[in-house]
Design a protein around this motif. Structure first.
Motif, PDB file in Angstrom:
ATOM      1  N   ALA A  56      -1.908  19.721  -7.129  1.00 39.22           N
ATOM      2  CA  ALA A  56      -3.147  19.637  -6.323  1.00 39.22           C
ATOM      3  C   ALA A  56      -3.374  18.578  -5.389  1.00 39.22           C
ATOM      4  N   GLY A  57      -2.369  17.587  -5.528  1.00 42.67           N
ATOM      5  CA  GLY A  57      -2.748  16.274  -4.667  1.00 42.67           C
ATOM      6  C   GLY A  57      -3.637  15.371  -5.570  1.00 42.67           C
ATOM      7  N   GLU A  58      -3.846  15.154  -6.685  1.00 39.97           N
ATOM      8  CA  GLU A  58      -4.511  14.252  -7.422  1.00 39.97           C
ATOM      9  C   GLU A  58      -3.675  13.460  -8.169  1.00 39.97           C
ATOM     10  N   TRP A  59      -4.118  12.282  -8.426  1.00 43.07           N
ATOM     11  CA  TRP A  59      -3.483  11.377  -9.505  1.00 43.07           C
ATOM     12  C   TRP A  59      -4.255  11.632 -11.049  1.00 43.07           C
ATOM     13  N   VAL A  60      -3.096  11.838 -11.898  1.00 39.63           N
ATOM     14  CA  VAL A  60      -3.575  11.893 -13.318  1.00 39.63           C
ATOM     15  C   VAL A  60      -2.881  10.854 -14.099  1.00 39.63           C
ATOM     16  N   LYS A  61      -3.820   9.916 -14.830  1.00 37.62           N
ATOM     17  CA  LYS A  61      -3.241   8.893 -15.466  1.00 37.62           C
ATOM     18  C   LYS A  61      -2.458   9.652 -16.759  1.00 37.62           C
ATOM     19  N   ASP A  62      -1.368   9.629 -16.561  1.00 39.82           N
ATOM     20  CA  ASP A  62      -0.393  10.000 -17.557  1.00 39.82           C
ATOM     21  C   ASP A  62       0.737   9.023 -17.942  1.00 39.82           C
ATOM     22  N   PRO A  63       1.366   8.702 -19.022  1.00 38.34           N
ATOM     23  CA  PRO A  63       2.424   7.901 -19.337  1.00 38.34           C
ATOM     24  C   PRO A  63       3.559   8.303 -18.589  1.00 38.34           C
ATOM     25  N   VAL A  64       4.090   7.540 -17.900  1.00 37.05           N
ATOM     26  CA  VAL A  64       5.582   7.641 -16.922  1.00 37.05           C
ATOM     27  C   VAL A  64       6.390   7.749 -18.051  1.00 37.05           C
ATOM     28  N   PRO A  65       7.398   8.855 -17.871  1.00 38.35           N
ATOM     29  CA  PRO A  65       8.476   9.017 -18.815  1.00 38.35           C
ATOM     30  C   PRO A  65       9.381   7.863 -18.722  1.00 38.35           C
ATOM     31  N   ALA A  66      10.214   7.250 -19.849  1.00 34.60           N
ATOM     32  CA  ALA A  66      11.177   6.267 -19.950  1.00 34.60           C
ATOM     33  C   ALA A  66      12.097   6.353 -18.632  1.00 34.60           C
ATOM     34  N   LYS A  67      12.700   7.471 -18.421  1.00 34.80           N
ATOM     35  CA  LYS A  67      13.911   7.709 -17.449  1.00 34.80           C
ATOM     36  C   LYS A  67      13.043   7.386 -16.045  1.00 34.80           C
ATOM     37  N   HIS A  68      12.041   7.501 -15.677  1.00 37.16           N
ATOM     38  CA  HIS A  68      11.306   7.003 -14.534  1.00 37.16           C
ATOM     39  C   HIS A  68      10.494   5.946 -14.395  1.00 37.16           C
ATOM     40  N   GLU A  69      10.439   5.141 -15.405  1.00 35.31           N
ATOM     41  CA  GLU A  69       9.483   3.934 -15.403  1.00 35.31           C
ATOM     42  C   GLU A  69      10.058   2.916 -14.573  1.00 35.31           C
ATOM     43  N   LYS A  70      11.378   2.771 -14.525  1.00 31.87           N
ATOM     44  CA  LYS A  70      11.920   1.585 -13.789  1.00 31.87           C
ATOM     45  C   LYS A  70      11.757   1.867 -12.318  1.00 31.87           C
ATOM     46  N   ALA A  71      12.109   2.950 -11.795  1.00 29.32           N
ATOM     47  CA  ALA A  71      11.715   3.196 -10.333  1.00 29.32           C
ATOM     48  C   ALA A  71      10.298   3.184 -10.003  1.00 29.32           C
ATOM     49  N   VAL A  72       9.416   3.642 -10.734  1.00 32.75           N
ATOM     50  CA  VAL A  72       7.907   3.435 -10.437  1.00 32.75           C
ATOM     51  C   VAL A  72       7.367   2.197 -10.637  1.00 32.75           C
ATOM     52  N   GLN A  73       7.964   1.272 -11.571  1.00 32.68           N
ATOM     53  CA  GLN A  73       7.720  -0.138 -11.662  1.00 32.68           C
ATOM     54  C   GLN A  73       8.111  -0.895 -10.289  1.00 32.68           C
ATOM     55  N   GLN A  74       9.208  -0.474  -9.980  1.00 31.55           N
ATOM     56  CA  GLN A  74      10.067  -1.341  -9.052  1.00 31.55           C
ATOM     57  C   GLN A  74       9.317  -1.342  -7.491  1.00 31.55           C
ATOM     58  N   THR A  75       8.690   0.154  -7.417  1.00 28.49           N
ATOM     59  CA  THR A  75       8.249   0.243  -6.071  1.00 28.49           C
ATOM     60  C   THR A  75       6.924  -0.374  -5.980  1.00 28.49           C
ATOM     61  N   LEU A  76       6.250  -0.590  -7.107  1.00 33.53           N
ATOM     62  CA  LEU A  76       4.757  -1.378  -7.225  1.00 33.53           C
ATOM     63  C   LEU A  76       5.318  -3.084  -6.941  1.00 33.53           C
ATOM     64  N   GLU A  77       6.381  -3.303  -7.644  1.00 36.29           N
ATOM     65  CA  GLU A  77       6.777  -4.701  -7.415  1.00 36.29           C
ATOM     66  C   GLU A  77       7.151  -5.117  -6.086  1.00 36.29           C
ATOM     67  N   ASP A  78       7.771  -4.103  -5.779  1.00 30.81           N
ATOM     68  CA  ASP A  78       8.190  -4.461  -4.107  1.00 30.81           C
ATOM     69  C   ASP A  78       7.082  -4.445  -3.326  1.00 30.81           C
ATOM     70  N   PHE A  79       5.994  -3.392  -3.348  1.00 30.39           N
ATOM     71  CA  PHE A  79       4.815  -3.445  -2.618  1.00 30.39           C
ATOM     72  C   PHE A  79       3.962  -4.724  -2.879  1.00 30.39           C
ATOM     73  N   TYR A  80       3.467  -5.172  -3.921  1.00 35.27           N
ATOM     74  CA  TYR A  80       2.810  -6.112  -4.097  1.00 35.27           C
ATOM     75  C   TYR A  80       2.943  -7.378  -3.277  1.00 35.27           C
ATOM     76  N   PRO A  81       4.034  -8.127  -3.360  1.00 33.26           N
ATOM     77  CA  PRO A  81       4.283  -9.352  -2.714  1.00 33.26           C
ATOM     78  C   PRO A  81       3.914  -9.232  -1.127  1.00 33.26           C
ATOM     79  N   LYS A  82       4.591  -8.032  -0.599  1.00 33.32           N
ATOM     80  CA  LYS A  82       4.311  -7.858   0.793  1.00 33.32           C
ATOM     81  C   LYS A  82       2.757  -7.758   1.235  1.00 33.32           C
ATOM     82  N   LEU A  83       1.942  -6.923   0.259  1.00 28.85           N
ATOM     83  CA  LEU A  83       0.464  -7.165   0.698  1.00 28.85           C
ATOM     84  C   LEU A  83      -0.159  -8.472   0.308  1.00 28.85           C
ATOM     85  N   GLU A  84       0.071  -9.156  -0.637  1.00 29.57           N
ATOM     86  CA  GLU A  84      -0.324 -10.546  -0.976  1.00 29.57           C
ATOM     87  C   GLU A  84       0.036 -11.320   0.304  1.00 29.57           C
ATOM     88  N   GLY A  85       1.206 -11.349   0.756  1.00 29.71           N
ATOM     89  CA  GLY A  85       1.639 -12.047   1.605  1.00 29.71           C
ATOM     90  C   GLY A  85       0.777 -12.060   3.009  1.00 29.71           C
TER      91      GLY A  85
END
Length: 134
Positions: free
Chosen positions: A80-109
């Motif tokens: 439906a195009g909505e965010w649902v706070k659900d635990p990210v499965p282990a097999k997807h965790e690294k990819a999800v975390q990495q995109t946030l870790e890539d984004f944050y320093p760009k925004l802060e900078g």
């Protein structure tokens, strides 16, 4: 005595934030409030493209006297195009975390270098602070 920072015009800030990549959701952003997200990993590629759900994150940035404060969350972007706070499965965790870790320093900078504004964790932040040494 604290002095309030001078913020750039909203349009200029939106242009700079949009240039960071496909993260800013302009329709969900307004003066002093910015909504970013990232659909990092597909839940199931077997579904038709318009029905797919994704694991990812959302990030909310709001103006304060010094610059901006943020909070974020992880979960599932549903059909439906909505965010649902659900635990990210282990097999997807690294990819999800990495995109946030890539984004944050760009925004802060960008905020620091272009506008001399700070980016700090909000009091409502429930996740670990970003950019801090683990």
């Amino acid at each position: 005595m604290t002095t309030e920072k001078t913020f750039p015009p909203h349009g200029r800030l939106m242009t700079k934030l949009t240039a960071l990549g496909p993260y800013l959701r302009q329709p969900l952003s307004s003066e002093g409030h910015f909504f970013f997200d990232c659909l990092s990993s597909c839940v199931s590629a077997k579904k038709a493209p318009e029905e797919r759900e994704f694991w990812g994150w959302w990030f909310i940035m709001e103006a304060n006297n010094e610059g901006f404060e943020y909070h974020y969350g992880f979960g599932r972007y549903d059909g439906a195009g909505e965010w649902v706070k659900d635990p990210v499965p282990a097999k997807h965790e690294k990819a999800v975390q990495q995109t946030l870790e890539d984004f944050y320093p760009k925004l802060e900078g960008l905020l620091q270098d272009e506008f001399e504004l700070t980016l700090s964790p909000s009091k409502v932040l429930k996740e670990p602070e970003l950019g801090s040494v683990a």
